[in-house]
Write an enzyme that holds these catalytic residues in place. Structure first.
Site, PDB file in Angstrom:
ATOM      1  N   HIS A   1     -15.272   0.101   3.487  1.00 23.43           N
ATOM      2  CA  HIS A   1     -14.996   1.407   4.082  1.00 23.43           C
ATOM      3  C   HIS A   1     -16.155   2.373   3.937  1.00 23.43           C
ATOM      4  O   HIS A   1     -16.113   3.469   4.468  1.00 23.43           O
ATOM      5  CB  HIS A   1     -13.764   2.030   3.417  1.00 23.43           C
TER       6      HIS A   1
ATOM      7  N   ASP B   1     -11.080  -6.244  -0.513  1.00 25.08           N
ATOM      8  CA  ASP B   1     -10.330  -5.195   0.182  1.00 25.08           C
ATOM      9  C   ASP B   1      -9.698  -5.827   1.409  1.00 25.08           C
ATOM     10  O   ASP B   1     -10.356  -6.160   2.369  1.00 25.08           O
ATOM     11  CB  ASP B   1     -11.278  -4.058   0.577  1.00 25.08           C
TER      12      ASP B   1
ATOM     13  N   CYS C   1      -7.657   2.259   1.789  1.00 23.39           N
ATOM     14  CA  CYS C   1      -8.762   1.524   1.169  1.00 23.39           C
ATOM     15  C   CYS C   1      -8.348   0.930  -0.169  1.00 23.39           C
ATOM     16  O   CYS C   1      -8.016   1.647  -1.103  1.00 23.39           O
ATOM     17  CB  CYS C   1      -9.953   2.472   0.982  1.00 23.39           C
TER      18      CYS C   1
ATOM     19  N   SER D   1       0.802  -1.223   0.000  1.00 20.88           N
ATOM     20  CA  SER D   1       0.000   0.000   0.000  1.00 20.88           C
ATOM     21  C   SER D   1       0.834   1.273   0.000  1.00 20.88           C
ATOM     22  O   SER D   1       0.266   2.360  -0.117  1.00 20.88           O
ATOM     23  CB  SER D   1      -0.900   0.010   1.230  1.00 20.88           C
TER      24      SER D   1
END
Lengths: 671, 386
Positions: free
Chosen positions: A380, A369, A393, A330
């Site tokens: 989310h 996710d 996210c 991420s």
């Protein structure tokens, strides 16, 4: 006496004797003439030839190796020194009984089987007669004394002084500064003619890191000596000499204190830290853990020690984790966000309603996710770019990546150095992989599928980046796009080495410079957005960093990352199921810069933390980063970062204690 | 003055002390030309040794002491009466053989040759070195009593007289000296008028026998010496090393030499055995062709004076002895220089009066003392006539 009665003619005998004397005289004259003729031939006719032979016998040109330049860190602390040491050497031609001598020596000094093995190997190679062969390097004071006292019993054994490279911080600088070691045949072959001449008396050459990169600055210029040697090869006098020119002393951007903090902060984990000063591009810290003692290589590492280093397949101490690629996870999301803003695919108001998964249009396959895999399910919810960053996210970026397409992602991410090497003087750093259609066709022989883009959007799949690349990219955000390429060398003999105008590299220019601030704010929320009454609406690193230290005087902009080591089927709800071994655990990553959003002080440090099999970017890698920024800003730079008037808050301050169910849910969050 | 009466004169009790001293001095038998030449050679030798030994004071002092003792021995021998020497020859010879026999039993080894005797109360010495002048003495004694030229069987007896000590020295593993002793016998026989056909025959026989010697008798190091003489560069670091380095030293000396103490080859120990067998290379390197010729000239003058003594000698014993001594000295000089400059294979013979040595140098002095004695004897006999 039988001859008594014979008649003797004494006069005839006398004449006979005289004739014989004349004969002998003639022969004597002829023989002496031969001697004189031969002497004239040697000393007059062949004089030039024998004169040259005589000089060739006694005159020898010897190289005088230059002293290697010293390496300092930015604070003036020595990272690589030259220490005078005494080596135990043997001239085999002068030894009467080699085995007995070795036997006797092993009683005086610590001789390992490896020492003797290396020594005997050198004996087998072709060598100059009467030259000394090293047996043991770096004798201790006590050993020196014992050898000196007993030296008369061991003809051919002597102690030779030498300046030996020494790395006072041992493993701390093993990868960054690197090490020198014995020059080998390949390296000699690679030298051109003038270089080869210059290395005439040199025994060691830079093998890795700075020692290798700046070999040309550190080595110096060889000197020469014309010496007269006797029949046994002993130097009797020096007739002529040209001084050697010592190598340049160099200073690095590296700070040994920060380096130590980084190493300590990683604890028992394997991993890497790269920290960069955004303003100068100077690499403040570059750590790969575990390290090794580079001094072992200087003296010639024993087979056993080397074996121990290379057979450790888990820790791989010789492997430089700071310049080798891993899935970034991420941590690439802020860059993808910038791409979305810059290319107009998202704006500040753009939102998605996240159901917890992503589906390509017309495809039933779900990309889950991972950040919100909870026992109660769900996603989310309504998410804008900022929330997508501070809550990490996945679904938002699946969607954004899908709309950007791999070509735009490739073009934009290239500007930040992904898939390449922006560093000016770390040429050994790997490029990682910034995947593209061409790349996949070339390496895999397959076309690019839309699904590949989805995986790449969260830094998985084909995407690989080095900690150095991540720190460089983070530094670019801190600089709001102003390109300052990373470098480790600061100055040579006190003079700045890199002149910026010599390395023109395009800045990253966005449609609206405000996008930098926006993404910076979003990254600041990753660390500082606190608990609120909205369910789980706080930064992924809040608990590990900001909440853990309520007295923080400055803000960190960061981004967590957790990268899967083994492919997880999308159908498996929790990667816990396949964590059969520690080595399959996720890698933990964190990129950051600090201070962030300070009204007066620009970011002073940008960094990337990589923790191998660390599992959680927030809880494992985050605190490492915090220790480093604390050390740099507060302890080393000693900045006063307290802001007098609290600026306008960038996010709502509505802290509320979480409900028990929320705590249970949070506990199950992977990130 | 009539030296025949010196004994009575010196015994005269009435003579004043100064005059008596002068007469005593005048009665001492000295050949000044021989003495000067010998001392010049010794000085040359000490200088060369100083350089070759890198200024080793102990070594020079020892050599100077031996030279001094040698001069005393020479002067002492010079005083001997010729008749006494002639009578003593056979006993000295037998005594010498006895010593050589003793060497075989209790000899001490040095430098590969077991030729030293270390008797209590005496400095260690080499009996073999003495034989090079004892053999001419005994042959002169044997042949002078018989009509010359000698008959074949007399040649054989004389040959045996030389061959026995030579063989004993061969057993000591000292080929150089053995060859010298054997040659001493041949020289005396030659001077005594031995048939030249016989000499040619003997030479031919030796030539024919030499391949057999090489194949069946010669030791490994002797073969190497022959081979490296033929081409030293087949083994430049081993057997050929000595001769190559010696030639480099001599050649690089040039006409005028590198200067005293400046010989690189000797100073840096490239010349092997620079104190002994190869000392001529040191002289040729440091003093050049000029120095080498000067040295050879000194030897030539010495030999010429020796031959003059031989020709003037009063009887055949003295002639043969003097001639034999001169030829032995010449042979020794020639073999040494020829070996050092590469004209002969390496044969272990020192350079007379120059090379470091003990017994060898004393022996040469004794030889020159004999020459002086012969000279004095012949003058004594000529005086009344002239």
């Amino acid at each position: 006496m039988t001859g008594r009665w014979q008649f003797r003619d004494h006069e005839a005998e006398r004449r006979l004797f005289n004739r014989r004397v004349m004969l002998a005289s003639s022969i004597i004259f002829l023989l002496l003439a031969t001697l004189v003729a031969k002497l004239v031939n040697l000393q007059v006719v062949q004089y030039e030839y024998f004169s040259a032979r005589s000089d060739g016998n006694r005159l020898h040109v010897q190289y005088v190796p230059p002293n290697r330049g010293l390496i300092y860190d930015r604070s003036g602390t020595l990272l690589a020194d030259n220490l005078p040491v005494y080596n135990l050497t043997i001239v085999p031609e002068e030894v009467i009984d080699l085995d007995a001598t070795l036997e006797y020596l092993s009683g005086l000094v610590d001789l390992s089987a490896g020492d003797i093995e290396t020594f005997e190997e050198q004996l087998r190679r072709s060598r100059v007669p009467y030259s000394s062969v090293p047996l043991r390097y770096v004798l201790t004071e006590e050993e020196k004394y014992r050898v000196a006292v007993n030296n008369h019993r061991m003809p051919g054994v002597s102690m030779e002084p030498q300046l030996m490279r020494h790395y006072p911080f041992d493993s701390l600088t093993a990868h960054s500064v690197g090490y020198v070691s014995h020059i080998n045949q390949q390296e000699l072959d690679a030298l051109d003619e003038t270089e080869f001449e210059n290395y005439g008396g040199t025994t060691h050459i830079g093998k890795t890191g700075v020692e290798r990169t700046y070999e040309h600055l550190l080595h110096g210029q060889v000197g020469y000596e014309t010496v007269e040697k006797n029949n046994r090869g002993r130097v009797m006098r020096v007739l002529e000499s040209t001084e050697a020119l010592a190598g340049n002393d160099i200073s690095l951007h590296l700070d040994h204190r920060l380096q130590m903090v980084a190493e300590e902060a990683l604890g028992d984990y394997r991993g890497a830290v790269v920290a960069i000063e955004p303003e100068t591009g100077g690499i403040l810290a570059m750590v790969s853990k575990p390290g090794f003692d580079p001094n072992l290589f200087v003296t010639g590492i024993s087979r056993k020690d080397y074996g121990a280093l290379v057979t450790d397949e888990v820790n791989t101490p010789l492997f430089d984790r700071s310049t080798n690629p891993y899935p970034p996870g991420s941590t690439i999301k802020p860059f993808l966000g910038l791409a979305g803003l810059h290319l107009g695919l998202v704006d500040y108001d753009y939102t998605i309603d996240d159901p917890g998964y992503f589906r390509l249009p017309g495809v039933s396959y779900r990309w889950n996710d991972y950040t919100m895999r909870t026992v109660i399910g769900g996603g989310h919810g309504v998410t804008d770019l900022r929330k997508a960053i501070y809550q990490s996210c996945d679904t938002f970026f699946y969607d954004l990546g899908n709309r950007l397409g791999i070509d735009a992602i490739y073009d934009f991410m290239s500007l930040f150095g992904f898939g390449g090497n922006l560093a000016l003087d770390i040429d050994y750093a790997r490029s990682g992989v910034l995947p593209s259609r061409d790349w996949k066709m070339e390496t895999r022989g397959e076309p690019w599928y839309p699904g590949d883009t989805i995986n790449s959007s969260i830094g998985q799949g084909y995407m690989w980046a080095t900690p150095l690349q991540l720190a460089t990219a983070a530094s670019l955000i801190a600089n709001e796009g102003r390109m300052v390429r990373p470098r480790i060398l600061q100055s040579v003999n006190g003079e700045p080495y890199f002149l910026e105008e010599e390395f023109p590299t395009a800045d990253v220019v966005l449609e609206d410079p405000d996008y930098w601030r926006y993404i910076g704010d979003a990254m600041t929320m990753v660390v500082h957005r606190p608990y609120s009454n909205v369910f789980r609406d706080y930064g992924t690193a809040f608990e590990a960093i900001a909440r853990a230290d309520p007295d923080m005087t400055y803000k960190i902009a960061g981004k967590t990352g957790t990268a899967q080591v083994v492919g997880i089927s999308q159908n498996i709800r929790s990667s816990a199921e396949i964590r059969v071994s520690e080595l399959n655990r996720d890698h933990a990553l964190f990129i950051a810069f600090a201070p962030a959003g300070h009204p007066q002080i620009e970011p002073r440090i940008a960094l990337a933390v990589f923790v191998e099999n660390g599992e959680h970017g927030s809880t494992v890698a985050g605190p490492v980063a915090k220790k480093i920024t604390d050390a740099w800003l507060l302890d080393i730079l000693q900045l006063d970062l307290t802001v007098e008037a609290e600026p306008e808050t960038v996010f709502p301050q509505e802290p509320a204690p979480p409900t028990p169910s929320e705590i249970a849910a949070v506990a199950a969050v992977n990130e | 003055m009539n030296s025949r009466d010196y004994a009575q004169v010196s015994a005269a009790p009435q003579a004043r002390p100064a005059a008596r001293g002068l007469r005593l001095l005048a009665s001492v038998k000295i050949d000044f030309s021989l003495l000067v030449l010998v001392l010049l050679l010794c000085c040359f030798g000490l200088a060369a040794l100083y350089s070759a030994s890198d200024g080793n004071g102990d070594l020079i002092r020892r050599q100077a002491l031996i030279v001094g003792l040698g001069v005393l021995a020479m002067l002492a021998v010079a005083q001997f009466d010729m008749r006494l020497i002639r009578r003593a020859a056979i006993y000295v010879y037998l005594g010498g053989l006895g010593l050589l026999g003793l060497v075989l039993v209790i000899g001490v080894e040095a430098n590969g040759a077991r030729s030293w005797l270390d008797l209590p109360g005496l400095p260690s010495f080499q009996p073999s070195e003495l034989m090079k002048f004892v053999v001419p003495g005994v042959l002169a004694w044997y042949l002078a009593d018989r009509p010359l030229p000698p008959r074949l069987w007399q040649v054989i007896v004389a040959g045996l007289l030389a061959a026995v000590p030579a063989a004993l020295i061969v057993m000591q593993n000292d080929m150089g000296t053995a060859m010298l002793v054997a040659m001493a016998g041949i020289f005396v026989l030659l001077l005594a008028g031995m048939s030249l056909k016989l000499v040619a025959f003997g030479g031919l026989l030796a030539l024919l026998a030499s391949p057999l010697w090489y194949v069946f008798v010669a030791l490994e190091h002797q073969k190497n010496r022959i081979l490296s003489f033929i081409n030293p560069y087949t083994d430049p670091a081993g057997a050929g090393y000595n001769i190559i380095q010696s030639q480099i030293a001599i050649g690089s000396g040039g006409v005028y030499g590198k200067g005293f103490g400046e010989g690189d080859q000797s100073r840096l120990d490239f010349i092997p055995e620079s104190n002994t067998d190869f000392i001529f290379a040191v002289i040729a390197e440091e003093f050049g062709l000029v120095g080498a010729l000067a040295l050879i000239t000194l030897y030539v003058l010495l030999l010429a004076r020796g031959l003059q003594v031989a020709i003037n000698a009063r009887n055949m014993f003295a002639r043969l002895l003097a001639g034999g001594i001169v030829l032995v000295v010449f042979f020794n000089v020639f073999v040494n220089v020829a070996m050092v400059i590469g004209l002969l294979p390496v044969i272990g013979l020192p350079l007379p009066l120059i090379s470091r040595g003990g017994t060898a140098i004393i022996a040469f002095f004794v030889g020159f003392g004999l020459l002086m004695s012969i000279d004095a004897h012949s003058r004594k006999s000529q005086m009344p006539r002239g």
